[in-house]
Design a protein around this motif. Sequence first.
Motif, PDB file in Angstrom:
ATOM      1  N   VAL A 143      -4.734  14.437   9.821  1.00 47.76           N
ATOM      2  CA  VAL A 143      -5.023  12.946   9.958  1.00 47.76           C
ATOM      3  C   VAL A 143      -5.357  12.121   8.634  1.00 47.76           C
ATOM      4  O   VAL A 143      -4.521  10.893   8.687  1.00 47.76           O
ATOM      5  CB  VAL A 143      -6.622  12.705  10.720  1.00 47.76           C
ATOM      6  CG1 VAL A 143      -7.105  11.578  10.570  1.00 47.76           C
ATOM      7  CG2 VAL A 143      -6.512  13.756  12.009  1.00 47.76           C
ATOM      8  N   TRP A 144      -5.670  12.873   7.607  1.00 50.50           N
ATOM      9  CA  TRP A 144      -5.589  12.219   6.401  1.00 50.50           C
ATOM     10  C   TRP A 144      -4.254  11.834   5.838  1.00 50.50           C
ATOM     11  O   TRP A 144      -4.085  10.653   5.442  1.00 50.50           O
ATOM     12  CB  TRP A 144      -6.394  13.103   5.267  1.00 50.50           C
ATOM     13  CG  TRP A 144      -6.457  12.492   3.954  1.00 50.50           C
ATOM     14  CD1 TRP A 144      -7.468  11.739   3.485  1.00 50.50           C
ATOM     15  CD2 TRP A 144      -5.743  12.910   2.880  1.00 50.50           C
ATOM     16  NE1 TRP A 144      -7.218  11.494   2.181  1.00 50.50           N
ATOM     17  CE2 TRP A 144      -6.057  12.189   1.662  1.00 50.50           C
ATOM     18  CE3 TRP A 144      -4.486  13.674   2.861  1.00 50.50           C
ATOM     19  CZ2 TRP A 144      -5.448  12.085   0.572  1.00 50.50           C
ATOM     20  CZ3 TRP A 144      -3.698  13.982   1.802  1.00 50.50           C
ATOM     21  CH2 TRP A 144      -4.383  13.008   0.415  1.00 50.50           C
ATOM     22  N   PRO A 162       2.100   4.830   5.764  1.00 47.45           N
ATOM     23  CA  PRO A 162       2.570   3.638   5.575  1.00 47.45           C
ATOM     24  C   PRO A 162       2.956   3.868   3.717  1.00 47.45           C
ATOM     25  O   PRO A 162       3.849   3.033   3.380  1.00 47.45           O
ATOM     26  CB  PRO A 162       1.311   2.714   5.763  1.00 47.45           C
ATOM     27  CG  PRO A 162       0.735   3.228   7.079  1.00 47.45           C
ATOM     28  CD  PRO A 162       0.782   4.569   6.541  1.00 47.45           C
ATOM     29  N   GLU A 163       2.045   4.427   3.115  1.00 44.84           N
ATOM     30  CA  GLU A 163       2.298   4.698   1.815  1.00 44.84           C
ATOM     31  C   GLU A 163       3.660   5.300   1.516  1.00 44.84           C
ATOM     32  O   GLU A 163       4.304   5.221   0.645  1.00 44.84           O
ATOM     33  CB  GLU A 163       1.027   5.308   1.017  1.00 44.84           C
ATOM     34  CG  GLU A 163       0.082   4.239   0.914  1.00 44.84           C
ATOM     35  CD  GLU A 163      -1.353   5.166   0.646  1.00 44.84           C
ATOM     36  OE1 GLU A 163      -1.298   5.824  -0.598  1.00 44.84           O
ATOM     37  OE2 GLU A 163      -2.393   5.348   1.238  1.00 44.84           O
ATOM     38  N   SER A 188       0.193   2.283  11.321  1.00 45.71           N
ATOM     39  CA  SER A 188       0.107   3.284  12.355  1.00 45.71           C
ATOM     40  C   SER A 188      -0.976   3.821  12.859  1.00 45.71           C
ATOM     41  O   SER A 188      -2.260   3.567  12.186  1.00 45.71           O
ATOM     42  CB  SER A 188       0.958   4.686  11.576  1.00 45.71           C
ATOM     43  OG  SER A 188       0.118   4.893  10.517  1.00 45.71           O
ATOM     44  N   THR A 189      -1.002   4.327  14.111  1.00 46.75           N
ATOM     45  CA  THR A 189      -2.248   4.648  14.929  1.00 46.75           C
ATOM     46  C   THR A 189      -2.108   6.073  15.196  1.00 46.75           C
ATOM     47  O   THR A 189      -1.061   6.598  15.973  1.00 46.75           O
ATOM     48  CB  THR A 189      -2.487   3.899  16.115  1.00 46.75           C
ATOM     49  OG1 THR A 189      -2.358   2.545  15.821  1.00 46.75           O
ATOM     50  CG2 THR A 189      -3.905   4.255  16.751  1.00 46.75           C
ATOM     51  N   ILE A 190      -3.187   6.805  14.938  1.00 46.30           N
ATOM     52  CA  ILE A 190      -3.156   8.131  15.211  1.00 46.30           C
ATOM     53  C   ILE A 190      -4.015   8.521  16.472  1.00 46.30           C
ATOM     54  O   ILE A 190      -5.166   8.047  16.242  1.00 46.30           O
ATOM     55  CB  ILE A 190      -3.659   9.320  13.831  1.00 46.30           C
ATOM     56  CG1 ILE A 190      -2.982   8.938  12.643  1.00 46.30           C
ATOM     57  CG2 ILE A 190      -3.422  10.669  14.471  1.00 46.30           C
ATOM     58  CD1 ILE A 190      -3.634   9.572  11.389  1.00 46.30           C
ATOM     59  N   ASP A 242      -2.705   9.280   7.685  1.00 48.00           N
ATOM     60  CA  ASP A 242      -3.175   8.025   7.510  1.00 48.00           C
ATOM     61  C   ASP A 242      -2.544   7.368   6.141  1.00 48.00           C
ATOM     62  O   ASP A 242      -2.454   6.207   6.137  1.00 48.00           O
ATOM     63  CB  ASP A 242      -4.848   8.295   7.081  1.00 48.00           C
ATOM     64  CG  ASP A 242      -5.324   6.809   6.893  1.00 48.00           C
ATOM     65  OD1 ASP A 242      -5.529   6.178   7.743  1.00 48.00           O
ATOM     66  OD2 ASP A 242      -6.088   7.015   5.823  1.00 48.00           O
ATOM     67  N   LYS A 243      -1.886   8.328   5.469  1.00 46.01           N
ATOM     68  CA  LYS A 243      -1.099   7.758   4.209  1.00 46.01           C
ATOM     69  C   LYS A 243       0.495   7.381   4.430  1.00 46.01           C
ATOM     70  O   LYS A 243       0.866   6.812   3.787  1.00 46.01           O
ATOM     71  CB  LYS A 243      -1.158   8.744   3.267  1.00 46.01           C
ATOM     72  CG  LYS A 243      -2.744   9.046   2.847  1.00 46.01           C
ATOM     73  CD  LYS A 243      -2.917   8.397   1.429  1.00 46.01           C
ATOM     74  CE  LYS A 243      -4.559   8.848   1.214  1.00 46.01           C
ATOM     75  NZ  LYS A 243      -5.420   8.210   2.200  1.00 46.01           N
TER      76      LYS A 243
END
Lengths: 65, 706, 794
Positions: free
Chosen positions: C100-101, C107-108, C116-118, C104-105
Amino acid sequence: MNIVYFLIPLALLLGGVFAVSFIIAVVKGQYDDLETPAYKILINDEPKTKMAPDLISRKDSLRGN
Amino acid sequence: MEIKNTNKLESYSYDDDIVKKFILATVIWGGVSFLAGILIALQMANYRFNFGLPWLTFGRLRPLHTNAAIFAFAGNAIFAGIYYSTQRLCKARNFSDLLSKIHFWGWQAIIVSAALTLPLGLSQSKEYAELEWPIDIAITLVWVVFAINFFGTLVRRRERHLYVALWFYIATIITVAVLHIVNSIEIPVSLFQSYPVYAGVQDALVQWWYGHNAVAFFLTTPFLGLMYYFIPKAAGRPVYSYRLSIIHFWSLVFIYIWAGPHHLLYTALPDWAQTLGMVFSLMLWAPSWGGMINGLLTLRGAWDRVRTEPVLKFMATSLTFYGMATFEGPLLSIKSVSSIAHYTDWIIAHVHGGTLGWNGFLTFGMLYYLVPKIFKTELYSRRLANMHFWISTIGIFLYIISMWASGITQGLMLRAIDESGRLVYPDFIETVMRIVPLYWVRAIGGMLFLAGFLIMCWNLYKTWKQAPKNQPEEVYQAPALEKFVSEKTEDSHRRLERLMPKFTIFAFLAIVVGSVVEILPTLVMHTYVTSEKAITPYSPLELAGRDIYVREGCYSCHSQMIRTIPSDVLRYGPASKPEDSMYDHPFQWGSKRTGPDLARIGNKYPDLWHFRHMLDPRSVVPQSLMPEYSWLFNQKTNFSALNKKLEVMKQLGVPYTNEQISNAHLDAKLQAEKIASGLAADAQIKELESREIIAVIAYIQRLGKN
Amino acid sequence: MESQTKLQTQCLHCRTLFFAGPDSQFCCSGCAFVFQLLEQKNLTDFYKIRELDPPQSPVPVQPVEDSFEYCDDKYFLTEVSKDARELTFFLEGVNCTACVWLLDKLPEICSSVEASTINFPNSTIHIRRTEAGTFALAAETLARLGFNPRAVSNKNSLETFKKTERKLDLIRIGIAGACTGNIMIFAVSNYAGATDELRLMFNYLIVALAFPVLTFCAFPFYRNAWAALRTKNLNLDLPIVISILAGVVMGLHGLITGAENIYFDSLSMLVFLLLSSRFWLKGIQQKFISANHIQDHLLVRQVTVLTDKLKSQISSMLLKEGQLVEIRSGMVIPADGVVIRGTGQIQTAILTGESSPILVKTWDTVEAGTYNIEGDWVLKVSRPPLESRFAELLESSKKALLNKPTQVKLADNVGRWFILTTFALALLTFAFNASSGTAEAFSRALALLIVTCPCVFGMAIPLSISFAIRAAAQNDIIVKDGSLFERLLNVRHLFFDKTGTLTDGQLKVTSVHCNPANLKYLKYIYALERNQKHPVATALKQYFYNSDEMDCGKVQELVRGGLQAVIDGSTYSITPIALTNNGFENQIKSEFAFSKDGSQIAAIKLVDQLREEAPEVFAWAKREKFSTTILSGDQPATVIQCARELGLTSDLFRSRLSANEKAEIIAPNAGTSMMIGDGANDAQALATAGVGIAITGALDVSLKAADAYLMQPDLRKIPRLFEIARKTDRAIKRNLSISASFNLIAGTIAISGHMTPLWAAVFMPLSSLIVLASAIITGTRLTKQIETLKGIHS
């Protein structure tokens, strides 16, 4: 015990408020996913300075490897 | 549904300055409340610790202690935690730094004024709501500021999902506001005095509806919110079951509100209301333990770290105490148990298990986590932190165990009846002598807790000192919420979303308006006791005496409520009836009997006995713990204010005739002279009739004489 | 095991154990790549975070070769997404906080991703791309990170429907809970003896609060009950609805006459508890359904469409009738259609059960889902992927899974019987006690109706069954009907088909009779067969493999079967030796002649090998005291040989059977027999047997005849199926006895009038919870056990 004529509507009112906010939360999809949020909060947001460069360049991705 | 950082980002930063402020306040006021606690604990063990000073007597300091502990220590801790976590959970800075500052300084001002007024005896005598009307208003305003600031942040959030902690905060803010307002509806007599609109049994119900929910929504829900944020963060693992936490929240919210009457079992409160309180208290057990288990299981697999990591150590223990308290609570609200425990130190043990163990330790855990984080450094010393943990834990156990022992001992002694149907210990003082040693133990426990606390202060101070100087405020980035509509939200829902913040405000207004509308009937309805039962209201002098009784906080050691259980009736006379206190604005039922009940004390002893007892309790009851009230013997009764007081009482529905009101002060003087003359022989005090002691005697002798 | 792990090292990235060379730290290139990636982006915190809460089952990164151009196709996007800027991907291997982490990144890491949506439970990620960005790049990045992404439609009507339904359920529960909670306040006050005018007010408040509960919240019950009535049968909602309605009537009556009890409190409590437990159950069942979610994406591929001379890449989802698609070797055929150019060899097993490859040439029709082994050719689409027979087939089998589990004969029968008795008893109770006041009589009857909850039939048993089905699914056993598990228990006789069932249908060369002088010629066999695909060829090639490249001009197929070619002057041929060709079964010819210029120089014998696990399974069958019989259409020789290997006595195998002969043999004791065989050829037998299990053959055909389909032909799954059945049965029996005893006790109490409807409402869910809990516990344990078993075997 006239006071109950005051306290009861009050309690009902409070109950109502929470009930309505529950419904709204559901409608909003707050409870669509009841697992991810628990993980999400563990992620500390690091201070951002500049945008990180692309992981794989456009061309690279076209070639596939 | 959560939104991630994007390539088109909004920049924002967190206002940790306000968090630092609240942390500092937490620590300072924590010290104050613990000190006050220790002092009054010592006063219990030995009367000399009252130092014969009016503003240091138990009756005046006890409210200071409770208020400082709940609203200053816990309060500031809550605000620190909420401001820290909310910003992060919302990926947004607080709605307004100005409001944050107003909130902070406003709240501290309120605490200071409380710390000044309470020792001066400016009190409404409603537990945890003693503060006089100007401060009540200030509290309301500051709370509204807080609410605006908080909901504003929610509106501005960059994270779609509201984490469960935020829900707990929302419940706290809304409910506390309502509770406070409803319980503080009062009519001012002067700048520093007011009478609540409710009287007797009604006042009692409202007060404990408030009192219990103050515990529920000030010492429980916000801390549960903090728990759900800080434990996962500290343990670095997600909460055991997020589903369960949601269920936990909603079930708590729907059950909590009606457990209040369990504070009034066997009183003049109608039976059905008592049973109601009992049933709901029992129901509360389930969600509470659900929450505790959820919290503890979050640490599954991290127990090794719990052993080493002070933060987790404190938090795990606090959860255990939460479990203990939420098990004990329902137990105590079972009628038969309550009949032993009520008015005794068992309740004190229960309360402190909750506050020291649950609130205190969670706060400490939070501080040990927050301070290094906020100052971008490591904790100065884990060893000290662990030391703090052990010392405080021992302290708590000394405290709780001694108070259990004391409470149960006294409870059993007071209800002991021999086969001939007579009390085994007719003299109240016998039971007190038995438990005095335990009071010393309790005091020691408290000191240990304070010692641990001071170690923490040092530890945190060093941590702060070692922090790198002038750190720049860090800038974070996240997309605005509206920019990215997740596929989950259909258009129809988006309208609702925009409505959400508005809705909460409307709801709040609705409650306020609703309450005001509903108060009107209670203001005009006086006759909840049928007229033939009605009693004659207090004479002006008695009323003056009563105000002094309230000022000195006598209710914190003397109840005025004879329960419907045999031992009470045998000891104090026929059980109290609603009409006995029908004109009591505020009610004086009390919640603890360090001394005997006074509901039917009138004419039990001659005036002279009371005269001497107030001057030097030991002269009539050698082992008495009661402080000397020497100042009552030189301060003068304020006769001139009586007319106004009666007038207000009349507004509140006490049947005073107009000429009664206009002659109030004369009437009072006459009665005073009558009493004074009876005492003149023994008392070498000039203008005896104008001294407060006379008014007090007048009031006491009236109690139970209708 | 221990000693092994010592030799193994843990992959730095995926933590799987592997046998490492001195320097290698990664189990595969994929892992190595991801590791480097994270390092260069200094995202190595990933590993730190993962250590806090490590995933149970480590998975190495599968490097994905797919290209994701299609993701950006305009038409594709309009098909799958509401907004051309947003797209949802289904990800594989999202299994811990760290994932998830990392996501979460995104876009970077990837400039194309704006946000984005997980969704962790569904393991999907919803991406919004930047103006300039492309989904292809995003998908590529995801693939590189090891989460093999598949674009899924986010306007899938079923999904949204499920979501809204769930929301509605939640709201119902919420309202019911809130109202019931407040009703409790007044109900308790009244039971505690609130005084007259208060009591009246409380009663009215209760009714008011109960109104939404009994109308809006209880609506589903009314709907189901009504449906049951229309179809003229009993369902579990019927008694519920009846007690509700009855309660309302009596309640109102009580309200007017100022009776002791107005039943609204217990009723709304009942509704609340029922709703909650059903919601919970639904959740569990849907979790299981979404397990085979992945199938949907089987056909979603990037394909090359030919439009007058220019090629364009699109998603197969968008193929329209009449379009021309380029089919390359090693590719799943995306749509039904006709070959219009080129030839190829396709593997149609999944549809027809035919294991040997089929040659397709111009104007042959091919079907979606089949696999192109060899040859590039062009397909003219006649039915686009989602309308293809294969898609329909998947859909239907999924439906079978969705609908069947709730229909369990035992449960239904007992349940029906149970409901009827409860009604009868309730009526009797009412009748008998009518003398002592209708209110009293009614309260008893109602208490009885409420307390005797048919929950065990309504929820616990279906739950156990769906757990069983899930466990089966985890073993790649597709179960058509939940009742299978009941029927399995009666099975005493096992009937096995031979070819492709006991044997793996793979020919092996067992003997070569050849004059030593001619040995030198044998190498030409390889030359002859080199370009052939069918099993015989494969076997021969395997056996006679040699590397030296010799060119045998043109290989021609002989009319009577076999091959022939001219190699340095002389003609060589491989031809089947004609055996007594029984027309019973298109069985594989197993003897071949290798001739030089017409004269045989070698006789080659091929045998279809017994499956390695077959003996093991037969041993198990012996232990379990099953009678085992082989029913084969093959010739005695081969059958005897096979039977001998399995240690069967002569009476336990039959050869040269036609399809309906097999059926006839089974028929006499069909109920107690299980047929394991080829879905296509043994259909009749499979259908006749009490339990039919298709081990090979086409999914759809098989599922028509058989009760279960083994997605991988492995006989060991049969013991496991039995195990699941027994465990499930035990669970069900236990639950039945629990609720039976409960209902007996509670029922008597209710009839004897020692239980108010309120207490009934409190006790009823108690039993339900116990029963459900036991079902859940055994169920989860079952699935776990099976998983571990699976781990051992495969």
